[in-house]
Structures are given as C-alpha cells and as structure tokens.
Motif scaffolding. Structure first.
Motif, PDB file in Angstrom:
ATOM      1  N   ALA A  29       4.185  15.066  15.724  1.00  0.00           N
ATOM      2  CA  ALA A  29       5.223  14.456  14.903  1.00  0.00           C
ATOM      3  C   ALA A  29       4.622  13.453  13.916  1.00  0.00           C
ATOM      4  CB  ALA A  29       6.247  13.766  15.802  1.00  0.00           C
ATOM      5  N   ASN A  30       3.582  12.761  14.318  1.00  0.00           N
ATOM      6  CA  ASN A  30       2.966  11.751  13.452  1.00  0.00           C
ATOM      7  C   ASN A  30       1.686  12.235  12.761  1.00  0.00           C
ATOM      8  OD1 ASN A  30       4.864   9.698  14.004  1.00  0.00           O
ATOM      9  ND2 ASN A  30       3.880   9.368  15.994  1.00  0.00           N
ATOM     10  N   GLU A  31       1.396  13.486  12.861  1.00  0.00           N
ATOM     11  CA  GLU A  31       0.148  14.015  12.305  1.00  0.00           C
ATOM     12  C   GLU A  31       0.022  13.805  10.801  1.00  0.00           C
ATOM     13  OE1 GLU A  31      -2.507  18.066  12.110  1.00  0.00           O
ATOM     14  OE2 GLU A  31      -0.632  18.095  13.187  1.00  0.00           O
ATOM     15  N   PRO A  32       1.010  14.058   9.954  1.00  0.00           N
ATOM     16  CA  PRO A  32       0.816  13.844   8.517  1.00  0.00           C
ATOM     17  C   PRO A  32       0.472  12.402   8.183  1.00  0.00           C
ATOM     18  CG  PRO A  32       2.767  15.168   8.896  1.00  0.00           C
ATOM     19  CD  PRO A  32       2.283  14.708  10.235  1.00  0.00           C
ATOM     20  N   SER A  33       1.116  11.446   8.780  1.00  0.00           N
ATOM     21  CA  SER A  33       0.790  10.060   8.464  1.00  0.00           C
ATOM     22  C   SER A  33      -0.602   9.704   8.970  1.00  0.00           C
ATOM     23  CB  SER A  33       1.842   9.111   9.048  1.00  0.00           C
ATOM     24  OG  SER A  33       1.856   9.212  10.457  1.00  0.00           O
ATOM     25  N   LEU A  34      -0.996  10.258  10.093  1.00  0.00           N
ATOM     26  CA  LEU A  34      -2.345  10.031  10.606  1.00  0.00           C
ATOM     27  C   LEU A  34      -3.377  10.672   9.680  1.00  0.00           C
ATOM     28  CD1 LEU A  34      -3.993   8.815  12.914  1.00  0.00           C
ATOM     29  CD2 LEU A  34      -3.791  11.018  14.084  1.00  0.00           C
ATOM     30  N   ALA A  35      -3.070  11.835   9.177  1.00  0.00           N
ATOM     31  CA  ALA A  35      -3.982  12.514   8.259  1.00  0.00           C
ATOM     32  C   ALA A  35      -4.145  11.696   6.976  1.00  0.00           C
ATOM     33  CB  ALA A  35      -3.460  13.907   7.952  1.00  0.00           C
ATOM     34  N   PHE A  36      -3.024  11.195   6.457  1.00  0.00           N
ATOM     35  CA  PHE A  36      -3.111  10.375   5.254  1.00  0.00           C
ATOM     36  C   PHE A  36      -3.890   9.081   5.523  1.00  0.00           C
ATOM     37  CE2 PHE A  36       0.817  12.671   3.696  1.00  0.00           C
ATOM     38  CZ  PHE A  36       0.129  13.389   2.740  1.00  0.00           C
ATOM     39  N   TYR A  37      -3.704   8.532   6.709  1.00  0.00           N
ATOM     40  CA  TYR A  37      -4.458   7.329   7.075  1.00  0.00           C
ATOM     41  C   TYR A  37      -5.951   7.637   7.090  1.00  0.00           C
ATOM     42  CZ  TYR A  37      -6.450   3.605   9.879  1.00  0.00           C
ATOM     43  OH  TYR A  37      -7.238   2.591  10.338  1.00  0.00           O
ATOM     44  N   ILE A  39      -7.493  10.044   5.501  1.00  0.00           N
ATOM     45  CA  ILE A  39      -7.926  10.300   4.125  1.00  0.00           C
ATOM     46  C   ILE A  39      -8.129   8.981   3.384  1.00  0.00           C
ATOM     47  CG2 ILE A  39      -7.219  11.235   1.885  1.00  0.00           C
ATOM     48  CD1 ILE A  39      -5.898  13.540   3.419  1.00  0.00           C
ATOM     49  N   GLN A  40      -7.172   8.074   3.538  1.00  0.00           N
ATOM     50  CA  GLN A  40      -7.269   6.776   2.879  1.00  0.00           C
ATOM     51  C   GLN A  40      -8.501   6.028   3.366  1.00  0.00           C
ATOM     52  OE1 GLN A  40      -4.061   4.130   3.839  1.00  0.00           O
ATOM     53  NE2 GLN A  40      -4.716   2.567   2.379  1.00  0.00           N
ATOM     54  N   GLU A  41      -8.736   6.077   4.647  1.00  0.00           N
ATOM     55  CA  GLU A  41      -9.909   5.412   5.227  1.00  0.00           C
ATOM     56  C   GLU A  41     -11.199   6.016   4.667  1.00  0.00           C
ATOM     57  OE1 GLU A  41     -10.749   6.123   9.451  1.00  0.00           O
ATOM     58  OE2 GLU A  41     -10.565   3.957   9.672  1.00  0.00           O
ATOM     59  N   HIS A  42     -11.221   7.331   4.577  1.00  0.00           N
ATOM     60  CA  HIS A  42     -12.406   8.016   4.047  1.00  0.00           C
ATOM     61  C   HIS A  42     -12.630   7.648   2.573  1.00  0.00           C
ATOM     62  CE1 HIS A  42     -15.345  11.132   3.284  1.00  0.00           C
ATOM     63  NE2 HIS A  42     -14.599  11.581   2.282  1.00  0.00           N
ATOM     64  N   VAL A  43     -11.553   7.635   1.781  1.00  0.00           N
ATOM     65  CA  VAL A  43     -11.667   7.297   0.359  1.00  0.00           C
ATOM     66  C   VAL A  43     -12.150   5.866   0.195  1.00  0.00           C
ATOM     67  CG1 VAL A  43     -10.313   6.898  -1.744  1.00  0.00           C
ATOM     68  CG2 VAL A  43     -10.029   9.014  -0.458  1.00  0.00           C
ATOM     69  N   ARG A  44     -11.591   4.952   0.955  1.00  0.00           N
ATOM     70  CA  ARG A  44     -11.972   3.544   0.863  1.00  0.00           C
ATOM     71  C   ARG A  44     -13.448   3.340   1.191  1.00  0.00           C
ATOM     72  NH1 ARG A  44      -9.666   0.613   5.119  1.00  0.00           N
ATOM     73  NH2 ARG A  44      -7.753   1.714   4.676  1.00  0.00           N
ATOM     74  N   LYS A  45     -13.995   4.134   2.115  1.00  0.00           N
ATOM     75  CA  LYS A  45     -15.395   3.978   2.493  1.00  0.00           C
ATOM     76  C   LYS A  45     -16.353   4.718   1.560  1.00  0.00           C
ATOM     77  CE  LYS A  45     -14.750   3.259   7.450  1.00  0.00           C
ATOM     78  NZ  LYS A  45     -14.968   3.828   8.778  1.00  0.00           N
TER      79      LYS A  45
END
Length: 161
Positions: A29-37, A39-45
């Motif tokens: 149920a929370n997979e899309p928000s976790l995926a975006f998190y 992705i955001q973490e990867h982009v930030r790093k």
C-alpha cells in the motif's frame, strides 16, 4: 476442531503468518511513496557529484579544444616550412653566390692595392729589364729599386704611425 485452535504452536505460526501478510499489505500500500522517497534520496546523494564531474568534463573539453587548435596551428606552420624549402634553397644558393662574388671583389681589391703599392722604381726596373739586354744591369736595378722601395715604405709607415 477445537483441538487445532488450542494448539499453541499452530497459533504462533498463524499469528506470524498474519503479521507477515499484514506487513506485506502495508508495504504494498505504501510502496509508491517509499519508491519516491528512495528516488529522492538517490538524487540528493548522486546529483551534486555528477554536476561537479560534468563541470570538470566541460572544462577539460574546453582545454582539449584549445590544445587541438594549437596543434593544428603548429602543423600548419610545419607544412608551410616544408613548402618553403624551394625558397630556402634559392636563398642558400644566392648567399653562396654573394660570398663568392665578395671573395672575388676582395681579391681584386687586394690585387689592385698590391699593384698600386708597387713603386714606380719597381715598375721602372721591370720595364728596364725587359727592354735592355744587359745581364748585370737588371740585377743592379732590381737591387736599387728594392732599396728605394723599402726606404719609401719605412718613410710612409713612420708618417702614418
């Protein structure tokens, strides 16, 4: 059937299975928000170092382009030197000719100065020896002419110095 429910091992297994199922449902149920998190973490790093590398690559590309133009210019200069070989050979031949002519002029100048330095007494003695057929006279005239000439030269040198 009531025996099956009261079995503690089975109850633990069932509870565990329902917890895992509930956790998986929660995850799905929370997979899309976790995926975006993620992705955001990867982009930030990863983006700042990538941008820095891109800037370095652009600087290196600019430097390389400058070196390429320098090498191209140098190659053109070398090719123009190769093309000027005929002109340089012509210049070399003209210099050789000029040196030869200069040596000839110097030789002629020296020869003329030597002829001018011969006194009239030497010329007279040479003239007399060819016109007169006296065997002892030419030697005496030459000897006298040489003495007079040496006296004239020493007088010239003492006046010059």
């Amino acid at each position: 059937m009531s025996d099956i429910i009261h079995d503690p091992d089975l109850q633990n297994k069932a509870r565990r299975a329902t917890e895992i199922l509930s956790e998986n449902l929660h995850f799905v149920a929370n997979e899309p928000s976790l995926a975006f998190y993620r992705i955001q973490e990867h982009v930030r790093k990863s983006v700042p170092p990538m941008i820095e590398k891109r800037i370095q690559v652009q600087k290196l590309q600019k430097d390389l382009q400058g070196h390429y133009y320098d090498v191209e210019y140098a190659l053109g200069a070398v090719n123009s030197i190769k093309n000027s070989e005929k002109s340089l050979n012509n210049i070399q031949e003209q210099l050789k000719s000029a040196l030869f002519l200069s040596q000839q002029i110097k030789y002629e100048h020296t020869r003329r100065n030597n002829t001018k330095k011969d006194s009239m007494y030497k010329r007279l003695s040479a003239h007399l020896t060819t016109t007169l057929d006296l065997p002892e006279l030419p030697e005496a005239i030459r000897d006298t002419a040489n003495r007079v000439e040496s006296m004239m030269q020493s007088a010239r040198h003492s006046n010059i110095y």
